[in-house]
Design a protein around this motif. Structure first.
Motif, short mmCIF file in Angstrom:
data_model
loop_
_atom_site.label_atom_id
_atom_site.label_comp_id
_atom_site.label_asym_id
_atom_site.label_seq_id
_atom_site.Cartn_x
_atom_site.Cartn_y
_atom_site.Cartn_z
N MET A 146 0.92 -1.39 0.00
CA MET A 146 -0.13 0.08 0.19
C MET A 146 0.70 1.20 -0.03
N ASN A 147 0.63 2.19 -0.58
CA ASN A 147 0.64 3.73 -0.77
C ASN A 147 0.35 5.02 -0.16
N ASN A 148 1.26 5.60 -0.41
CA ASN A 148 0.51 6.90 0.81
C ASN A 148 0.38 8.39 -0.12
N TYR A 149 -0.93 8.76 -0.06
CA TYR A 149 -1.28 9.53 -1.63
C TYR A 149 -1.59 11.04 -0.28
N LYS A 150 -1.79 12.07 -0.70
CA LYS A 150 -1.93 12.93 0.33
C LYS A 150 -2.80 13.62 -1.04
N ALA A 151 -3.69 14.63 -0.88
CA ALA A 151 -4.87 14.93 -1.78
C ALA A 151 -5.21 16.20 -0.84
N PHE A 152 -5.35 17.15 -2.14
CA PHE A 152 -5.85 18.22 -1.83
C PHE A 152 -6.73 18.90 -2.33
N VAL A 153 -7.92 19.31 -2.50
CA VAL A 153 -9.19 19.47 -2.79
C VAL A 153 -9.89 20.41 -2.78
N THR A 154 -10.19 21.19 -4.09
CA THR A 154 -10.42 22.54 -4.06
C THR A 154 -12.04 22.20 -3.83
N ILE A 155 -13.24 23.52 -3.38
CA ILE A 155 -14.54 23.00 -3.36
C ILE A 155 -15.00 24.21 -3.67
N ARG A 156 -15.68 24.63 -4.97
CA ARG A 156 -16.45 26.14 -4.87
C ARG A 156 -17.41 25.64 -5.66
N LEU A 157 -18.69 26.68 -4.94
CA LEU A 157 -19.66 26.68 -6.02
C LEU A 157 -19.71 26.90 -7.44
N ARG A 158 -20.78 26.43 -8.22
CA ARG A 158 -21.11 25.95 -9.23
C ARG A 158 -21.55 27.63 -9.68
#
Lengths: 86, 86
Positions: free
Chosen positions: B1-13
């Motif tokens: 198993m590998n480790n990943y880092k996620a950066f999520v940007t969420i904006r209003l449509r």
């Protein structure tokens, strides 16, 4: 005057308890997303700014972040500024 | 198993009224930040995910966003995923 677009990401400083992140993490675990950990929730702000130069636009956005948009006592913020056509 | 880092940007449509953004914009104008306009406020999420491959990590984060982290009816989200050493 030129138009610039700023993308600001705001995150809690390291060591500040992220209650919202912890709550979302618990919810995800209860939904069987057990491989997700260490969630931190911050803010993302987009804005337009009119200024005479890139440096001046950066300074305006920085002041707005310090005085209102972010809470510099508990949050770090990063400003990504680009010249805009609009 | 590998480790990943996620950066999520969420904006209003686009087209969804951003009440929070409008409120901050009015506040900035009353503080003499008149050169700032069109503020949109979204969310920014950082998380760690353990998965067998990059694709699988991306799929897990995508499902978590669709089911809990974002509201796909009114929000768009963008996932930036990197392999992590941790």
């Amino acid at each position: 005057m030129n138009n610039y677009k700023a993308f600001v990401t705001i995150r809690l400083r390291d060591g500040i308890l992220d209650v919202q992140g912890k709550t979302v993490e618990n919810a995800l675990h209860s939904m069987a997303f057990n491989s997700i950990n260490n969630i931190k929730i911050g803010k993302y702000v987009e804005l337009n700014v009119e200024a005479e130069s890139f440096e001046s636009a950066e300074e305006i956005v920085n002041q707005a972040c310090m005085q209102l948009i972010a809470n510099p006592i508990i949050e770090d913020y990063f400003i990504d500024l680009v010249e805009s056509e609009e």
